[in-house]
Design an enzyme around this catalytic site. Structure first.
Site, mmCIF file in Angstrom:
data_model
loop_
_atom_site.group_PDB
_atom_site.id
_atom_site.type_symbol
_atom_site.label_atom_id
_atom_site.label_comp_id
_atom_site.label_asym_id
_atom_site.label_seq_id
_atom_site.Cartn_x
_atom_site.Cartn_y
_atom_site.Cartn_z
ATOM 1 C CG HIS A 5 -22.082 4.456 1.082
ATOM 2 N ND1 HIS A 5 -21.121 5.116 0.339
ATOM 3 C CD2 HIS A 5 -22.119 3.193 0.602
ATOM 4 C CE1 HIS A 5 -20.617 4.286 -0.558
ATOM 5 N NE2 HIS A 5 -21.202 3.114 -0.422
ATOM 6 C CE LYS A 63 -22.384 -4.233 -2.929
ATOM 7 N NZ LYS A 63 -22.932 -2.878 -2.780
#
Length: 377
Positions: free
Chosen positions: A298, A167
């Site tokens: 995902h 991230k």
């Protein structure tokens, strides 16, 4: 063969390790489980999920409306079932209804696999027997240091991973650059770093900020902008050489098509639970192939394994730390990634056998007060 009964329950399960990204701190996953029983004795298990909010709404939509619509239908007629559910719920828009339909649709495909005696990926095309995987972190806490990050990368490399997604979205992008370059150094020349912004940037500042990452040889930049802004993604993609990945926040093939037509995406990350199940996901995969794009679904690792091994235009399997069903402790038969390679279950259907006893402790009770505090930034 006919569907005789459909039941549904919801569960709130915290990730096995804390999750935090640039825009949200996750409290729990809400997992919705559908059981579909047929007059032949075959049963199918369907699974959908939300992050933090909406699980009870999906359970209510299934119990009060959608489940009744499929009683008496033939589960082998998956297109007929999917279309009926979509037509009856279309005025809700896209989102909650797609995620509810997914639970029934996945159960239907599970029944089909058991009926034909085949694992799901073979029903979907059987393009391959295994798929390479990447590790996916959700760890952007303020107290996380580069030293801790590199320790985790070392552990991923020990497990065989050479592609790692981290991230980004620190207040100062130079912090992101430092974290990226340090991870690249640790992975070595054969490694690859993917980054995920979780829709943090605005279209105004995205080009200026992301140009600072464009010479870092990243595998992709994921969800840099708000998911609905096709034009902004098109403009950004035209200005960057780094590939753009997105799709986890889209809910239909029509939404994905707009990105494909605009040439605003490189890797399509449609989530099988969010788009309405396997029936719709398969169309998205084939449509993406027609545009020369690879798919990298995902989350939902246990189902994504089958999807990726079923179709020709697959990229890699996402293995999210702290979020697999095995890590959550809710499987009777563990499904894991070994040496950064995913191998789908060979059981008929999808092979996801849930541990009902473990799940029961997380069940969402009808009148239980919610302790949700919200984690959006």
């Amino acid at each position: 063969m006919k569907i005789e009964h459909v039941s549904c329950k919801g569960y709130r399960i915290p990730p096995s390790i804390p999750w935090e990204d640039a825009t949200n701190k996750v409290q729990w996953l809400e997992i919705i489980v559908v059981e579909l029983k047929t007059d032949t004795g075959l049963t199918g298990t369907g699974i959908s999920y939300t992050v933090d909010v909406g699980g009870k709404a999906i359970v209510a939509l299934l119990e009060e409306y959608l489940a009744h619509l499929v009683i008496g239908m033939n589960p082998l007629h998956y297109e007929e079932i999917w279309y009926k559910l979509q037509r009856q719920s279309r005025r809700l828009g896209l989102g909650v209804n797609s995620m509810a339909i997914a639970a029934i649709d996945i159960a239907v495909w599970d029944v089909m696999g058991k009926h034909y005696g085949q694992p799901l990926y073979k029903l979907l095309g059987g393009a391959r027997e295994q798929i390479p995987a990447y590790i996916s972190e959700i760890n952007l806490r303020s107290d996380d240091t580069i030293e801790k990050l590199l320790e985790r990368v070392d552990s991923y490399m020990e497990q065989g991973y050479r592609t790692v997604k981290i991230k980004i979205g620190k207040p100062d992008i130079e912090e992101d650059v430092e974290r990226i370059t340090k991870v690249q150094e640790r992975l070595g020349k054969d490694g690859r770093v993917l980054v995920d912004l979780n829709q943090k940037l605005s279209s105004v500042d995205s080009i200026a900020l992301l140009s600072k990452l464009d010479d870092l040889n990243l595998g992709w930049i994921e969800e840099p902008l708000l998911f609905h802004d096709v034009h902004a993604h098109k403009l950004l993609k035209s200005r960057l050489k780094t590939p753009i990945a997105l799709g986890e926040s889209l809910h239909s093939k029509h939404q994905v098509l707009e990105y494909l037509k605009a040439d605003a995406v490189d890797y399509v990350q449609a989530d099988v639970a969010f788009v309405g199940g396997i029936t719709e996901w398969l169309k998205i995969a084939h449509m993406s192939n027609a545009f020369g794009k690879l798919v990298a679904p995902h989350f939902m690792m246990e189902l994504s394994l089958h999807l990726l091994c079923g179709v020709q235009n697959s990229y890699m399997l996402e293995n999210v730390t702290g979020g697999s069903f095995s890590e959550l402790g809710i499987l009777d038969i563990p499904i894991t990634v070994e040496n950064a390679t995913g191998v789908p279950s060979q059981l008929p259907g999808h092979g996801i056998v849930l541990n009902r006893q473990q799940l029961s402790q997380y069940e969402i009770r009808e009148h239980a007060a919610s302790t949700f505090v919200g984690g959006s930034k």
